[in-house]
Scaffold this motif. Structure first.
Motif, PDB file in Angstrom:
ATOM      1  N   TYR A 154      16.807  23.941  86.742  1.00  0.00           N
ATOM      2  CA  TYR A 154      18.185  23.722  87.169  1.00  0.00           C
ATOM      3  C   TYR A 154      18.354  22.422  87.954  1.00  0.00           C
ATOM      4  O   TYR A 154      19.041  21.507  87.514  1.00  0.00           O
ATOM      5  CB  TYR A 154      18.673  24.919  87.996  1.00  0.00           C
ATOM      6  N   LEU A 155      17.731  22.343  89.125  1.00  0.00           N
ATOM      7  CA  LEU A 155      17.908  21.150  89.957  1.00  0.00           C
ATOM      8  C   LEU A 155      17.419  19.896  89.255  1.00  0.00           C
ATOM      9  O   LEU A 155      18.095  18.865  89.249  1.00  0.00           O
ATOM     10  CB  LEU A 155      17.168  21.323  91.285  1.00  0.00           C
ATOM     11  N   ALA A 156      16.226  19.979  88.682  1.00  0.00           N
ATOM     12  CA  ALA A 156      15.647  18.794  88.043  1.00  0.00           C
ATOM     13  C   ALA A 156      16.410  18.392  86.789  1.00  0.00           C
ATOM     14  O   ALA A 156      16.240  17.278  86.300  1.00  0.00           O
ATOM     15  CB  ALA A 156      14.179  19.049  87.712  1.00  0.00           C
ATOM     16  N   ARG A 157      17.232  19.278  86.277  1.00  0.00           N
ATOM     17  CA  ARG A 157      17.992  18.983  85.066  1.00  0.00           C
ATOM     18  C   ARG A 157      19.472  18.740  85.352  1.00  0.00           C
ATOM     19  O   ARG A 157      20.307  18.819  84.460  1.00  0.00           O
ATOM     20  CB  ARG A 157      17.819  20.119  84.054  1.00  0.00           C
ATOM     21  N   GLY A 158      19.776  18.477  86.620  1.00  0.00           N
ATOM     22  CA  GLY A 158      21.114  18.021  86.964  1.00  0.00           C
ATOM     23  C   GLY A 158      22.177  19.084  87.070  1.00  0.00           C
ATOM     24  O   GLY A 158      23.368  18.769  86.980  1.00  0.00           O
ATOM     25  N   TYR A 159      21.791  20.325  87.293  1.00  0.00           N
ATOM     26  CA  TYR A 159      22.803  21.379  87.407  1.00  0.00           C
ATOM     27  C   TYR A 159      23.691  21.100  88.621  1.00  0.00           C
ATOM     28  O   TYR A 159      23.191  20.788  89.706  1.00  0.00           O
ATOM     29  CB  TYR A 159      22.129  22.743  87.546  1.00  0.00           C
ATOM     30  N   PRO A 160      25.029  21.230  88.489  1.00  0.00           N
ATOM     31  CA  PRO A 160      25.927  20.917  89.613  1.00  0.00           C
ATOM     32  C   PRO A 160      25.763  21.908  90.758  1.00  0.00           C
ATOM     33  O   PRO A 160      25.669  23.120  90.543  1.00  0.00           O
ATOM     34  CB  PRO A 160      27.319  21.015  88.987  1.00  0.00           C
ATOM     35  N   VAL A 161      25.763  21.398  91.981  1.00  0.00           N
ATOM     36  CA  VAL A 161      25.509  22.244  93.150  1.00  0.00           C
ATOM     37  C   VAL A 161      26.650  22.207  94.171  1.00  0.00           C
ATOM     38  O   VAL A 161      26.544  22.798  95.236  1.00  0.00           O
ATOM     39  CB  VAL A 161      24.192  21.828  93.844  1.00  0.00           C
TER      40      VAL A 161
END
Length: 762
Positions: A154-161
């Motif tokens: 998720y984070l490493a693949r650019g998931y919006p946070v």
């Protein structure tokens, strides 16, 4: 964490932060915001500020201090000069919406969250929130684990946070675990949506009381409320920010605004990008482009500079989100696949866009289909009247919101997967409810009060009916069980790698994150093979004795669910801690003995069996020169043939009573008419048991009975029942002492009920 802290202190902290940040935005714009929009705009500032701070690992720790500093600055600069007068009806609508979204959890009496087991995405959102607030998007220093694999996906693949930022900042200030603040965060965002609707409806509903009612109902359409009970924080965040964009963009059509006055719109637009990544642009374009083009046409070069400055400001504030969006685009193929249903049963009905869908699970069709269609027809007719009245009143904000949101949802649905389509429908679902109530208000003002009252009552009743069914069907997380995992996480931090053999995403993705946790049935970096060479499929469970020894011994720590049928881990593991639901087993860094061979015994619901004597003697031969045998004596479990049955206890003693499966309603277990204990809201994944209590029993027959609580007022007491059983009485769990036998005395183990036998060498 108590319910009081989660549902009172946390939202109050967020409200103060939002107030200060909203007032600061006013100062930057040089113009007052409509009173109802100060807090929603402040939330957008929190999102943008925290998103900028968490862009790097080095600056992530300053996210909360930065938001606090902005809050203090806003309060210090604005309050002396600005008389804060709260519109009581705006506050009432927001408080009412907060209460509706809070009810499924608050009325359970525990700090918990909804959607447990139904959808495990919340476990991922919790892990991401904690990681981003502490380290940004960096995964540096994480050992291979299910936790690390989740963040990498998720984070490493650019998931919006962006939608997690208020939650993360607020949790840092309030303390406690982010899990217990997740649902309050969703409810707070829903309250901000109500405030935005209150402001949107002002030009077309003169009465503040009727406006508050319209905002209250429109902010809880059935599909959006249903998603909120699935952990749908992004859907609620998106539904809250789109009317805010429209409310701030509309003045561009009617007023002469300079670049400074566009700062609030730029901040809110950047927050939308932070929350939705590229999808935010799809929703923003239909809202912003028409307003900017009309303003350019009307004022030409006089507005061109302001428009360019606005665009530059949005891009500057959105840099972190735009950078990660590039990565997200390359890894989001499943978002457009027409075969991607996610956790849906089938694609959702387009009729769910109209806010009424009376069923406990929005994936299913309503039982009262005729009544549903009639109510939807009322919404459509009233919405047409509402749109016509908004056009006549030149209520550009409401029209812009409606047109932009409908176009945005159409764009998403035309390209997205059924899973994404459902999210788009949920985000857009307040539109028609709000327009319909505007139409009812117009009819009321024309003197047709009875007709308007009947229509408004039908719409509000349909929405509340739908949400009452969802309230009854809510799946609440078992607080005590997860709180025990949180305590274990603190205890074993730094003592990984750690293995969980049950499917427990909240354990391996969040609560045990500092112990390099891995789930045998989860995202995993290591292969954890079973004795048959296979691995545990996602969502399944395997007893610790079903794993191959070489795969099991990789782990220093085992966090295992307590059960009457669970095997004891191999002898090199010792019991380090035990609770009501879990046991922690650990092996020393340098075990004194080596397991030459491990003989597993027992099957299914009986963890023990008598080994054949030749098998025991063969193990003895392997270690006849200086080794020894290890075994675990295990009395058989008593399995009830049904949930209301007579059982025969072989020997007198104190027996634990365990119930397999899942339940939401209160269930009380009695033996021979005496209550052993009662439980409720115990949702379990495959193969798990809930401890009910213990009772002293004599040898011989006993009557076991279950009694259900028929109350329908508590959350989670409706909907379908889960399969229950088996019911087991047991004198032992896995926490049994190991018996050591010299090879020469191996025959003493023959014919006895054993969990397993091991050959050990020094």
């Amino acid at each position: 964490m108590t319910v009081l802290v989660a549902w009172v202190a946390f939202p109050l902290v967020l409200a103060v932060l939002a107030l200060g940040c909203g007032l600061l935005l006013e100062q930057l714009a040089g113009a007052r915001l409509p009173g109802a929009l100060v807090l929603p705009c402040g939330v957008a500032v929190i999102v943008v500020a925290a998103e900028l701070a968490t862009a790097t690992d080095a600056t992530a720790q300053f996210a909360t201090p930065a938001v606090v500093a902005l809050t203090v600055a806003g309060l210090a600069l604005a309050l002396p000069a600005r008389a804060m007068k709260l519109d009581r009806w705006a506050v009432a609508s927001a408080a009412g919406v907060f209460a509706v979204f809070a009810a499924p959890v608050v009325l359970s009496g525990r700090a918990t969250f909804a959607g447990y087991i139904k959808l495990d995405d919340t476990a991922t959102w919790l892990s991401m929130t904690d990681r981003v607030i502490a380290h940004g998007h960096s995964l540096a220093g994480l050992a291979p684990s299910s936790y690390e694999a989740t963040l990498d996906n998720y984070l490493a693949r650019g998931y919006p946070v962006g939608s997690f930022m208020p939650l993360g900042v607020g949790r840092t200030l309030v303390g406690g675990d982010v899990a217990w603040l997740f649902q309050p965060s969703i409810a707070f965002l829903a309250a901000m949506m109500a405030l935005a609707f209150f402001a949107l409806a002002e030009p077309v509903i003169g009465s503040p009381r009727r406006r508050a009612l319209a905002a209250f109902v429109a902010a809880q359409p059935a599909l959006l409320f249903g998603y909120s009970l699935w952990g749908g924080i992004k859907e609620v965040a998106a539904a809250a920010i789109l009317p805010l964009v429209a409310a701030l963009a509309a003045p561009v059509l009617a007023e002469r605004v300079d670049a400074r006055k566009l700062v609030p719109l730029a901040a809110v637009s950047a927050a939308a990008v932070a929350e939705l990544s590229v999808g935010g642009l799809v929703w923003l374009a239909p809202l912003l482009v028409p307003a900017l083009l009309v303003a350019l046409r009307r004022r030409g070069r006089a507005f061109a500079g302001a428009a360019a400055a606005f665009a530059g400001c949005v891009v500057a504030l959105s840099v972190p989100a735009l950078v990660t969006a590039r990565v997200f685009l390359h890894s989001s193929g499943s978002l457009t696949s027409q075969k991607e249903l996610g956790n849906l049963i089938r694609p959702l009905s387009p009729l769910q866009l109209f806010g009424i869908w009376p069923t406990g699970d929005f994936r299913l069709s309503p039982a009262e289909s005729t009544a549903t269609r009639i109510l939807i027809a009322v919404v459509v007719v009233a919405a047409v009247v509402g749109f016509a009245w908004a056009w006549r009143r030149r209520s550009w904000a409401l029209l812009l919101y409606a047109a932009g949101t409908i176009v945005g949802s159409v764009l998403v649905v035309s390209r997205g997967s059924p899973w994404v389509d459902g999210k788009a429908l949920a985000t857009a679902s307040p539109v028609f409810v709000l327009a319909a109530l505007v139409g009812c208000a117009r009819v009321f003002e024309l003197g047709r009060r009875v007709e308007a009252g009947v229509a408004a009552a039908a719409i509000a009743g349909g929405v509340l009916w739908s949400n009452a069914l969802a309230y009854q069907d809510v799946w609440l997380a078992p607080h005590a069980q997860l709180a025990e995992l949180a305590r274990i996480g603190d205890r074993v931090a730094g003592e990984g790698p750690t293995l969980m053999t049950e499917y427990q995403p909240y354990g391996v993705r969040h609560f045990l994150r500092d112990a390099d946790p891995e789930g045998a049935a989860e995202l995993r970096r290591r292969t954890v093979p079973l004795r048959n060479g296979r691995v545990v499929p996602k969502g399944a469970f395997a007893d610790v004795d079903a794993f191959r020894l070489d795969g099991l011994l990789v782990y220093r720590t085992l966090v295992l669910r307590r059960s009457p049928v669970a095997s004891r881990p191999p002898s090199v593991f010792h019991l380090a801690w035990t609770g009501r639901y879990y046991e922690v087993w650990q092996q020393s860094a340098q075990p004194r003995e080596r397991i030459v061979e491990h003989l597993s015994l027992g099957t299914g619901l009986q963890p023990a069996a008598a080994p054949s004597c030749p098998a025991v003697l063969r193990l003895a031969q392997l270690v006849r020169d200086g080794g020894r045998l290890a075994a675990v004596l295990r009395p058989p479990a008593v399995v009830a043939p049904s949930l209301q049955a007579d059982v025969r206890v072989p020997t007198a003693g104190r027996y634990g009573v365990w119930l397999g499966g899942s339940l939401r309603r209160r269930v009380e277990v009695s033996v021979d008419g005496t209550s052993v204990g009662a439980v409720r809201d115990q949702l379990n994944n495959e193969g798990q048991f809930t401890p009910i209590g213990d009772v002293a029993l004599s040898a011989g027959p006993h009557r076991v009975t279950l009694r259900y609580d028929d109350s329908r007022l508590r959350p989670g007491t409706g909907g379908r029942s889960f399969p229950l059983g088996p019911l087991i009485l047991s004198r032992a769990t896995a926490a049994r002492a190991v018996t050591y036998v010299q090879p020469a005395n191996a025959r003493s183990l023959c014919g006895k009920d054993l969990d397993w036998v091991e050959a050990l060498a020094s």
